[in-house]
Design a protein around this motif. Structure first.
Motif, PDB file in Angstrom:
ATOM      1  N   HIS A 140       0.519  -1.239   0.222  1.00 32.96           N
ATOM      2  CA  HIS A 140      -0.083   0.244  -0.470  1.00 32.96           C
ATOM      3  C   HIS A 140       0.942   1.324  -0.003  1.00 32.96           C
ATOM      4  O   HIS A 140       1.711   1.765   0.328  1.00 32.96           O
ATOM      5  N   ASP A 144      -2.473   6.195  -0.199  1.00 32.04           N
ATOM      6  CA  ASP A 144      -3.516   5.104   0.013  1.00 32.04           C
ATOM      7  C   ASP A 144      -4.163   4.265   1.170  1.00 32.04           C
ATOM      8  O   ASP A 144      -5.148   4.549   1.271  1.00 32.04           O
ATOM      9  N   TYR A 145      -2.540   4.660   1.824  1.00 30.47           N
ATOM     10  CA  TYR A 145      -3.023   4.040   3.543  1.00 30.47           C
ATOM     11  C   TYR A 145      -3.625   4.633   4.234  1.00 30.47           C
ATOM     12  O   TYR A 145      -4.448   3.889   4.909  1.00 30.47           O
ATOM     13  N   ALA A 153      -5.815   1.057   4.913  1.00 34.59           N
ATOM     14  CA  ALA A 153      -6.012  -0.055   4.435  1.00 34.59           C
ATOM     15  C   ALA A 153      -6.761  -1.272   4.305  1.00 34.59           C
ATOM     16  O   ALA A 153      -6.475  -1.962   3.611  1.00 34.59           O
TER      17      ALA A 153
END
Length: 263
Positions: A140, A144-145, A153
């Motif tokens: 990830h 976006d994590y 995520a």
């Protein structure tokens, strides 16, 4: 605290199997968040999976323009490791500001990033340095994590194995610490790379965030003077420790200190 099954696997596959064995399961690394939550009955897992016996989850290596840190590596190790000091001294300094010696000698980088406390320090470094979280199921990117307060995520069965940080040309972290918990009332990590500047702020709001206005100003002029007058906006916390307005202005002060340290 109610009864639970304690598993101490010796392989990553065994850890995955133990976690999926039935009922509610929880992974434990340093335990600084999970154990207090279990004592207060906020978490009541049926199975506790201890990752301390799984080989290959700790250690620090440099590979090209990336610094890789195993998930079970302690804060004390990150703070003192010569490879970290040489590649990203700002990350070493950040680790030294976490908690106290007892916390630093037990807590792990993977545990912090899996928990994603909104006032934790490593999330700011990972986001500012454009890092990567690798797990047994994939990877990830930092952008976006982080998905909100205590949310990431990671999916069920995801076990963080290592964390990668892009090595910058300069970086630093400045933190205004709560005097008791030593969590960040506001913490700002600044990273300068060939592609520009990234700035991440922790403690100010419900989760770690990038600061586009600061990035734009510092890309034009990487100096403390460029940070003068900048105030973080958006959804900021107000609590018994600081108001949203105070945190917004404090973010600018920590930004200028981080830039001065990096420069």
């Amino acid at each position: 605290m109610r009864e639970f099954v304690y598993e101490r696997p010796t392989t990553l596959d065994a850890a995955v199997a133990a976690f999926a064995g039935g009922g509610e399961a929880a992974l434990i690394a340093g335990g600084h968040t999970l154990l207090p939550a279990m004592n207060s009955r906020l978490r009541q897992p049926d199975t506790l999976v201890d990752l301390a016996g799984v080989p290959g989850l700790s250690g620090i290596t440099r590979d090209g323009d990336m610094l890789w840190i195993g998930a079970m590596t302690t804060h004390a190790t990150v703070a003192a490791d010569p490879t970290v000091m040489a590649a990203i001294p700002g990350l070493s300094a950040l680790a030294l500001l976490i908690g106290d010696p007892q916390v630093r000698n037990r807590g792990t980088i993977g545990g912090v990033l899996a928990n994603n406390d909104p006032s934790a320090d490593y999330p700011a470094a990972l986001l500012a340095l454009g890092g990567t979280v690798e797990t047994n199921l994939g990877s990830h990117h930092a952008d976006d994590y982080f998905q909100g307060m205590f949310a990431t995520a990671l999916s069920d069965g995801d076990i963080i194995t290592r964390v990668g940080f892009k090595i910058p040309t300069a970086s630093a972290y400045a933190k205004f610490r709560h005097p008791a918990s030593r969590y960040a009332v506001v913490g700002v990590y600044v990273a300068k790379t060939a592609d520009g500047v990234r700035v991440a702020v922790t403690g100010a709001g419900p989760g770690v965030v990038r600061w586009p206005e600061a990035e734009e100003a510092l890309t034009a002029s990487f100096t403390p003077e460029a940070a003068k007058g900048l105030v973080l906006g958006g959804d900021l916390n107000t609590d018994i420790h600081a108001s949203a307005e105070y945190r917004g202005h404090l973010s600018g002060t920590m930004l200028a200190r981080a830039v001065a340290a990096a420069a």
